[in-house]
Structures are given as C-alpha cells and as structure tokens.
Design a protein around this motif. Structure first.
Motif, short mmCIF file in Angstrom:
data_model
loop_
_atom_site.label_atom_id
_atom_site.label_comp_id
_atom_site.label_asym_id
_atom_site.label_seq_id
_atom_site.Cartn_x
_atom_site.Cartn_y
_atom_site.Cartn_z
N ILE A 139 0.86 -1.19 0.00
CA ILE A 139 0.00 0.00 0.00
C ILE A 139 0.89 1.24 0.00
CG2 ILE A 139 -1.93 1.17 1.09
CD1 ILE A 139 -2.46 -1.75 0.10
N SER A 180 1.51 -6.47 -6.33
CA SER A 180 0.60 -5.38 -6.67
C SER A 180 0.91 -4.17 -5.80
CB SER A 180 -0.86 -5.79 -6.46
OG SER A 180 -1.19 -6.96 -7.18
N VAL A 182 -0.88 -0.44 -4.56
CA VAL A 182 -2.05 0.44 -4.53
C VAL A 182 -1.59 1.85 -4.21
CG1 VAL A 182 -4.27 0.93 -3.44
CG2 VAL A 182 -3.54 -1.45 -3.76
N SER A 184 -3.04 5.34 -3.31
CA SER A 184 -4.28 5.99 -2.91
C SER A 184 -4.11 7.49 -2.75
CB SER A 184 -4.80 5.40 -1.60
OG SER A 184 -4.02 5.86 -0.52
N THR A 213 -11.09 -2.35 -2.28
CA THR A 213 -10.16 -2.31 -3.40
C THR A 213 -9.07 -3.38 -3.26
OG1 THR A 213 -10.52 0.06 -3.72
CG2 THR A 213 -8.47 -0.85 -4.60
N ILE A 214 -8.50 -3.49 -2.07
CA ILE A 214 -7.45 -4.48 -1.83
C ILE A 214 -8.00 -5.90 -2.00
CG2 ILE A 214 -5.84 -5.40 -0.11
CD1 ILE A 214 -5.88 -2.46 1.08
N LEU A 229 -2.72 -0.09 -9.05
CA LEU A 229 -4.07 0.45 -9.00
C LEU A 229 -4.03 1.81 -8.31
CD1 LEU A 229 -7.35 -1.45 -8.24
CD2 LEU A 229 -6.96 0.85 -7.34
#
Length: 238
Positions: A139, A180, A182, A184, A213-214, A229
């Motif tokens: 994240i 991945s 993210v 934000s 979302t996660i 993302l």
C-alpha cells in the motif's frame, strides 16, 4: 478467486485501512496474521475477526525490527502452514520542510515505510516460492508518483517503496508470485491531523473503500495480476 481458507498477513492492522481489511477478509473465511504496534487495539480487532468465525493471530511490534519480522513469519507458518498473501499496509508520514526534518524522523519514516516492506517481503517470499504461488500487495500512495511542498521525506519514502515493488515484481513473477501496488489519494483515517470521521474529511476515501479495493485485487483469478491500481476520491485532483 475464493479467499476461503487462505492465510493473509496484514501489517498496520490495528485501525484504519488495516482494520477494515481484516474485518472484510474475516467475512470471507480468511486465516489472518495481524501486525501492529498497539496490543490493545490489535486484541480488539482479533475479537471482531473471531466473532465473524475467522481465525486470527496477532503480533505486536515494529515492522522495521528484523527479529520481530522473522518471528512473525515463522509463527504464521507454524500456525497456519502457509502464507498465501502479504499486505504491507503499515506506514506513517512526517510533513516538514527538508531543512526542519530531524535525522530521527528520517530514520523512523524509512524504517516503517521502506525497511518494513522489504523485511516482510524478504521473509515471506521463500515460503511463497516453495508453494509456487503467492501475492504481495504494497500500500503506497499517489505521492509515489508525484511530490508536494513539505513532502520531501514522505514522498521519497513512498518513491523508494514503489521502486522496490516494481523491481521485486520482475524478480518473482517467474515463481508464480504476484506483486501489486495500490496508490491511494486522501483517506479518512487517523493518518491525517484530524480524527477519522471528521466532517472535513467527509469526501475522502474511506477505510472501507480501500479494503474493498485491496480485496478486489486479492480475488483476481490466479492467472491475472493487477500490477498497479491508482484510486482517488472524486473531490481530489491528481
């Protein structure tokens, strides 16, 4: 892809995004390893998770502590027999002009935001490689892609976390491991100077938005990886 009986480790799990994610994953039958600094808050999350019928182990300590990270991963494997996914969510910010940043503040930010991500990835990857699959979700923040006045410390830590993640993705893709990231925008959590739920933050993303979302990324089919993302509230320009 069903997450039933998967084992997922979440850092920064005592409140905000981490707590919301833990509760959502509990509803999907996930075995959880939850990491944070606050024992009382983690115990409260564990109680909520178990009330939903899921299993949870908690680990209290600093993500930048190598011994703690090794013990957390080892205990997770001993308890659940595997680690299917790792969500590196722990992080915080200090926002000052560069000339005003102390060495202690610099070290503390990098200890959590960068070193913590590295340590948990390093310790989890061998178990994922042995299984032939796994998923790491880091994240980050939209400031991993941009900078702002007063953000030299926080932005640079997120740039570093992002660069590590991108290189790691290339390293482990051949082993069946997904990575991945993210990015934000603003989220209504304790992270900001105001309390979560403050009217000023009413148009921010919520912790639940982030948890959804996660989870969406985690539930992608085995042959699909969502590499990156970016997510913002409509109220925030990027």
């Amino acid at each position: 892809m069903s997450l039933q009986n998967k084992t997922i480790l979440v850092t920064g799990a005592s409140k905000g995004i981490g707590r919301a994610l833990a509760l959502l994953l509990a509803e999907k039958g996930v075995n959880l390893s939850l990491v944070a600094r606050s024992e009382n808050e983690l115990l409260a999350v564990k109680t909520e998770v178990e009330s939903k019928g899921a299993k949870a182990e908690i680990f209290v300590g600093s993500v930048g502590d190598e011994h703690f990270v090794k013990e957390t991963i080892a205990s997770t494997i001993a308890t659940f027999g595997k680690i299917d996914a790792l969500v590196n969510n722990a992080g915080f910010g200090v926002f000052k002009q560069a000339a005003d940043i102390s060495t202690a503040e610099w070290d503390a930010i990098y200890e959590t935001n960068v070193k913590g991500t590295f340590l948990f990835c390093r310790e989890a990857i061998p178990h994922m490689k042995a299984a032939g699959e796994g998923h790491i979700i880091n994240i980050a923040s939209d400031v991993a892609k941009r900078v702002f006045d007063g953000g030299s410390l926080y932005c640079s830590s997120k740039y570093a976390q992002d660069a590590f993640s991108m290189a790691l993705r290339k390293e482990v893709r051949k082993d069946g491991i997904k990575v991945s990231v993210v990015y934000s925008g603003v989220v209504d959590t304790y992270f900001h100077s105001r309390e979560e739920g403050d009217p000023y933050q009413a148009k921010y993303l919520t912790s639940q938005n982030m948890a959804d979302t996660i989870t969406y990324i985690l539930e992608a089919p085995k042959h699909v990886v969502i590499d990156e993302l970016m997510i913002h509230p409509m109220s925030q320009e990027y």
